[in-house]
Design a protein around this motif. Structure first.
Motif, PDB file in Angstrom:
ATOM      1  N   ASN A  37      49.746  36.090  66.931  1.00 59.45           N
ATOM      2  CA  ASN A  37      49.280  35.921  65.744  1.00 59.45           C
ATOM      3  C   ASN A  37      49.968  37.775  65.556  1.00 59.45           C
ATOM      4  OD1 ASN A  37      49.087  35.422  63.064  1.00 59.45           O
ATOM      5  ND2 ASN A  37      47.302  36.062  62.941  1.00 59.45           N
ATOM      6  N   LYS A  78      52.718  40.161  64.355  1.00 64.34           N
ATOM      7  CA  LYS A  78      53.364  39.990  63.737  1.00 64.34           C
ATOM      8  C   LYS A  78      55.184  40.274  64.514  1.00 64.34           C
ATOM      9  CE  LYS A  78      52.103  39.307  59.026  1.00 64.34           C
ATOM     10  NZ  LYS A  78      50.650  39.187  59.602  1.00 64.34           N
ATOM     11  N   TRP A 118      56.652  37.356  66.907  1.00 69.83           N
ATOM     12  CA  TRP A 118      57.150  35.918  66.432  1.00 69.83           C
ATOM     13  C   TRP A 118      58.200  36.141  66.835  1.00 69.83           C
ATOM     14  CZ3 TRP A 118      54.290  36.257  61.310  1.00 69.83           C
ATOM     15  CH2 TRP A 118      53.219  35.757  61.145  1.00 69.83           C
ATOM     16  N   GLY A 154      61.552  33.062  67.300  1.00 68.81           N
ATOM     17  CA  GLY A 154      63.003  33.161  66.084  1.00 68.81           C
ATOM     18  C   GLY A 154      62.262  32.685  64.891  1.00 68.81           C
ATOM     19  N   TYR A 155      60.509  32.771  65.559  1.00 69.05           N
ATOM     20  CA  TYR A 155      59.802  32.371  63.868  1.00 69.05           C
ATOM     21  C   TYR A 155      60.007  33.487  62.709  1.00 69.05           C
ATOM     22  CZ  TYR A 155      55.880  31.248  60.589  1.00 69.05           C
ATOM     23  OH  TYR A 155      55.093  31.037  60.015  1.00 69.05           O
ATOM     24  N   GLU A 156      60.298  33.256  62.026  1.00 70.83           N
ATOM     25  CA  GLU A 156      60.801  34.292  60.827  1.00 70.83           C
ATOM     26  C   GLU A 156      59.590  34.557  60.176  1.00 70.83           C
ATOM     27  OE1 GLU A 156      64.842  32.882  59.349  1.00 70.83           O
ATOM     28  OE2 GLU A 156      63.522  31.299  59.644  1.00 70.83           O
ATOM     29  N   GLY A 157      58.790  33.905  59.918  1.00 69.68           N
ATOM     30  CA  GLY A 157      57.293  34.914  58.903  1.00 69.68           C
ATOM     31  C   GLY A 157      57.477  34.963  57.373  1.00 69.68           C
ATOM     32  N   GLU A 158      56.641  35.440  56.696  1.00 66.59           N
ATOM     33  CA  GLU A 158      57.134  34.999  55.308  1.00 66.59           C
ATOM     34  C   GLU A 158      58.075  34.953  55.103  1.00 66.59           C
ATOM     35  OE1 GLU A 158      56.565  37.465  51.660  1.00 66.59           O
ATOM     36  OE2 GLU A 158      57.953  37.991  53.173  1.00 66.59           O
ATOM     37  N   SER A 159      58.167  34.401  53.709  1.00 67.92           N
ATOM     38  CA  SER A 159      59.695  34.041  53.363  1.00 67.92           C
ATOM     39  C   SER A 159      59.766  34.478  51.766  1.00 67.92           C
ATOM     40  CB  SER A 159      59.983  32.806  53.460  1.00 67.92           C
ATOM     41  OG  SER A 159      59.794  32.429  52.895  1.00 67.92           O
ATOM     42  N   PHE A 160      58.531  34.009  50.522  1.00 66.30           N
ATOM     43  CA  PHE A 160      58.695  34.516  49.246  1.00 66.30           C
ATOM     44  C   PHE A 160      59.101  35.273  48.952  1.00 66.30           C
ATOM     45  CE2 PHE A 160      56.014  35.961  46.366  1.00 66.30           C
ATOM     46  CZ  PHE A 160      56.698  34.618  44.680  1.00 66.30           C
ATOM     47  N   GLY A 199      63.148  35.228  48.611  1.00 64.46           N
ATOM     48  CA  GLY A 199      62.918  34.120  47.685  1.00 64.46           C
ATOM     49  C   GLY A 199      63.288  32.512  48.658  1.00 64.46           C
ATOM     50  N   GLY A 200      62.768  32.668  49.373  1.00 66.13           N
ATOM     51  CA  GLY A 200      62.427  31.163  50.455  1.00 66.13           C
ATOM     52  C   GLY A 200      63.336  30.966  51.037  1.00 66.13           C
ATOM     53  N   TYR A 201      64.252  30.412  51.717  1.00 66.06           N
ATOM     54  CA  TYR A 201      65.536  29.284  51.824  1.00 66.06           C
ATOM     55  C   TYR A 201      66.707  28.552  51.667  1.00 66.06           C
ATOM     56  CZ  TYR A 201      62.675  31.410  55.934  1.00 66.06           C
ATOM     57  OH  TYR A 201      61.930  31.655  56.987  1.00 66.06           O
ATOM     58  N   ARG A 237      68.934  30.983  51.542  1.00 66.55           N
ATOM     59  CA  ARG A 237      69.087  31.390  53.098  1.00 66.55           C
ATOM     60  C   ARG A 237      69.223  30.819  54.455  1.00 66.55           C
ATOM     61  NH1 ARG A 237      65.592  34.984  55.019  1.00 66.55           N
ATOM     62  NH2 ARG A 237      63.372  33.970  53.544  1.00 66.55           N
ATOM     63  N   ASN A 256      51.824  33.764  52.474  1.00 65.63           N
ATOM     64  CA  ASN A 256      52.328  33.481  53.233  1.00 65.63           C
ATOM     65  C   ASN A 256      52.359  33.782  54.986  1.00 65.63           C
ATOM     66  OD1 ASN A 256      55.713  33.219  52.438  1.00 65.63           O
ATOM     67  ND2 ASN A 256      54.745  32.401  51.674  1.00 65.63           N
ATOM     68  N   GLN A 273      62.389  26.302  48.365  1.00 70.97           N
ATOM     69  CA  GLN A 273      62.848  25.688  49.767  1.00 70.97           C
ATOM     70  C   GLN A 273      61.849  27.323  50.927  1.00 70.97           C
ATOM     71  OE1 GLN A 273      63.446  22.979  51.347  1.00 70.97           O
ATOM     72  NE2 GLN A 273      64.113  22.480  49.192  1.00 70.97           N
ATOM     73  N   THR A 274      60.386  27.181  50.486  1.00 69.30           N
ATOM     74  CA  THR A 274      59.844  28.569  50.789  1.00 69.30           C
ATOM     75  C   THR A 274      58.923  28.513  52.921  1.00 69.30           C
ATOM     76  OG1 THR A 274      59.483  29.984  48.851  1.00 69.30           O
ATOM     77  CG2 THR A 274      58.683  30.719  50.254  1.00 69.30           C
TER      78      THR A 274
END
Lengths: 173, 524
Positions: A142, A144, A147, A151-157, A160-162, A165, B54, B198-199
């Protein structure tokens, strides 16, 4: 409480007063440090040997060759406290005793991961082992800063999400 | 809420609803909309999209029910997560904040499990007292409420990377019923909520509000009618009754630990399949020494959690499964009843992704060493799916009162569960099929992953035609106590193969209609 810090100690200064500990970290008076002095953990409540052993144990439980020791050090530094002193002392003594049974001076003296894993298997049902292992699940994974290594990208909100992206950018099917 | 009602504790004209999730939250709105006065008691606090996080562990700390529970039985959850039999939510809106959004109707035959499957040794199968034809109009209302994709005029969602691997593998195996599914996630702007961005992080509460949750739809709309008061941080301790055996109201602790009595004309229980039977059992009295509504002895029994498990797989190249909708698609070919596979009932396969922190916790709980970590090393190249199949109700799988007490001194729920041989046969079949799907796409390693703490918690107050077979009748009304209703998944007679939320919502809309009608007629 212990703390992790980047410090400007030179390799020579460290080695001059250090005891080699398994080739992984260097234990000295009141701290353990990476052999290249890129990081160091001060120890206050437990011994350098105990902290160095915990560090090696953490890496042997969840070995990730691309994850540096400093992340494992962060994950276990909480054990350097008065609250955990007795548990750590008893646990490391149990681990070193198991190592002696297996023919090594102590846990850190076992040079191969497979040898150390065999020692760990012999104590894996203990409260001490399960406490350290369970703590690592959050203490290591855990972080950050770890991560991106996976390759883990974590928070995305906030980005604008993916939707724009790469949520569907797979190109090898 | 400016218009939110405030009712007196002594007001015995109100309907008291315990819990505000898919069952209680929807029931509260549907009653308030029809002019019925409602007090909804919610043990948790109120969180809205701007509050959601998130981040898997931080969100878990914010939303999950982590009050003590105990476990027993041979299920692995009892060993790996002994104090956490379920991953469900303690908050206004309940687990509708956390759910993935899959919104499937039961298949017609699943309402009649005993008739369709025949008696199964060791299972307490029963037919529901209602059927597909009766439920069809309520499913339509539920789908409209939730804005379910691929119903009405709502298009399907686009598929993410995880789905694309899954779909291609499914087609390579010859599966036909493969799609991005029916989801309560907006595929277009709808109901004053935006389309999915798609978040990812669907399980952590949708920060866009694109996924339906009672927390920001039915609850505030119910409050806006002026007929609904939601009391947060209100933990119900007991349901009380009079000498005639009718319930009179509930005792609850407020956020400061003060005990109150709220009078009620009707009590509707919607605390999920652990808390609802726990409350009935904790409400035992001299008139009802075995707990309320328990003349059948069925309260707490027949706990079902769906036959679950996951399959993850590692590929040569990146998948990045965490991007986009968490449950992004479904294979339904195996949902049929086909005993030639070696088990009765069927299962769905649905894509699923966990972030790195939860993957570390759930991939193989308790595992360590390189066999475990070398899988995580390739997290970026992983795809994942979840199995959800019908499990057998068993009388011995049950919620009972534990010796452990919570901070209010109330005995907590002990959850006992052991797989039925049919469950094991189904899971093994699904593991094989799931792994074959990924191998067809060149997976270099497949990981049949054990069930997580339960998210689908069903049974424990089951619906039955005959009072001796279950706890509630066809309306979710107690066989024993006419003004006591059960409104959550605990009323499920059998579990079917489908994710349960749509059915819980449809039953709640139908129940609200029934209660309002019976109140008007003076029967309740």
């Amino acid at each position: 409480m212990s703390r992790l810090r980047k410090q400007g100690l030179t390799r020579r200064a460290l080695l001059s007063r250090a005891v080699a500990a398994g080739g992984l970290a260097v234990a000295g008076a009141g701290f353990i440090a990476a052999p290249d002095a890129a990081w160091a953990v001060e120890v206050t409540a437990i011994t350098e040997h105990q902290m160095a052993t915990l560090l090696q144990m953490a890496r042997d439980i969840y070995p990730h060759d691309r994850v540096g020791d400093r992340f494992y050090a962060i994950a276990i530094k909480g054990y350097d406290s008065a609250e955990h002193r007795a548990m750590v002392a008893e646990g490391i003594e149990m681990l070193d005793a198991a190592a002696r049974e297996a023919g090594f001076d102590n846990y850190l003296a076992a040079g191969w991961e497979a040898e150390r894993v065999a020692i760990l298997r012999s104590i894996e049902d203990s409260v001490f082992f399960q406490t350290v292992r369970g703590g690592l699940v959050t203490g290591l994974y855990n972080q950050k800063e770890v991560w991106p290594i996976f390759g883990y990208e974590g928070e995305s909100f906030s980005q604008g999400g993916y939707i724009d992206r790469g949520f569907d950018d797979i190109d090898w099917l | 809420m400016a218009n939110a009602a405030r009712f007196e504790l002594t007001d015995d004209s109100v309907v008291v609803i315990i819990g505000t999730g898919a069952g209680g939250g929807v029931l509260a709105y549907e009653l308030a909309r029809q002019g019925v006065k409602v007090v909804a008691l919610e043990a948790g606090g109120r969180y809205l999209p701007e509050d959601y996080i998130n981040d898997e562990w931080d969100s878990f700390g914010q939303l999950a029910w982590t009050d003590p529970r105990t476990t027993s039985g041979d299920w692995r959850v009892a060993r790996d997560f002994s104090g956490l039999p379920a991953w469900i939510v303690k908050a206004v809106g309940g687990t509708t904040t956390h759910w993935a959004g899959a919104s499937l109707r039961f298949q017609d035959h699943e309402w009649k499990a005993l008739t369709t499957y025949g008696a199964v040794e060791g299972a307490s199968l029963l037919d529901w007292p209602i059927d597909a034809a009766e439920m069809a109009p309520w499913y339509e209302k539920a789908e409209a409420k939730l804005g379910v994709t691929r119903t009405g005029n709502f298009p399907g969602l686009p598929g993410n990377n995880n789905y694309k691997v899954f779909e291609a593998g499914a087609k390579a195996l010859g599966y036909k019923q493969v799609s991005t599914g029916r989801m309560a996630i907006n595929s277009v702007d709808n109901d004053e909520r935006p389309a999915c961005q798609q978040t990812g992080f669907c399980f952590q509460g949708c920060k866009w509000g694109a996924k339906w949750s009672a927390a920001y739809t039915d609850i505030p709309r119910g409050e806006a009618t002026g007929n609904l008061e939601v009391r947060e941080h209100s933990h119900v301790a007991r349901i009380l009754h009079d000498n005639q055996g009718r319930v009179t109201g509930v005792e609850y602790f407020d956020r400061d630990g003060n005990l109150h009595f709220q009078a009620a004309r009707i009590v509707a229980l919607a605390g999920n399949s652990f808390e609802s039977p726990r409350l009935l059992l904790n409400s035992a009295s001299s008139m009802f020494p075995d707990g309320l509504a328990n003349s059948s002895g069925q309260v707490g029994r027949n706990y079902m959690r769906h036959t679950t498990g996951s399959v993850y797989a590692i590929f040569e190249k990146p998948v990045r499964m965490w991007r986009g909708t968490t449950m992004a698609g479904i294979i339904q070919d195996e949902a049929r009843h086909d005993p030639s596979r070696g088990f009765v009932g069927g299962y769905e396969l649905e894509t699923l992704a966990l972030g790195l922190p939860f993957m570390a916790a759930f991939l193989d709980p308790g595992a360590w060493g390189r066999e475990f970590t070398s899988a995580l090393d390739h997290y970026e190249n992983m795809a994942g799916m979840w199995i959800v199949g019908e499990d057998m109700p068993q009388s011995t799988n049950r919620v009972t009162l534990s010796d452990v007490e919570d901070r209010f001194g109330l005995k907590v729920a002990n959850v006992h569960f052991s797989d039925h041989p049919n469950d094991i046969a189904m899971r093994n079949h699904a593991y094989r099929q799931g792994q074959a799907i990924y191998r067809a796409m060149g997976a270099t390693r497949t990981l049949p992953t054990p069930p997580y703490p339960s998210t689908h918690n069903l049974g424990t107050n089951r619906m039955s035609e005959r009072p001796e077979d279950g706890v509630v009748n066809r309306w979710g009304q107690s066989h024993d106590i006419p003004n006591l209703f059960v409104s959550d998944g605990s009323q499920f007679t059998t579990g079917a193969a489908e994710n349960p939320t749509l059915t819980i919502v449809a039953l709640a809309i139908r129940q609200a209609d029934h209660i309002a009608r019976e109140m008007s007629a003076g029967n309740l």
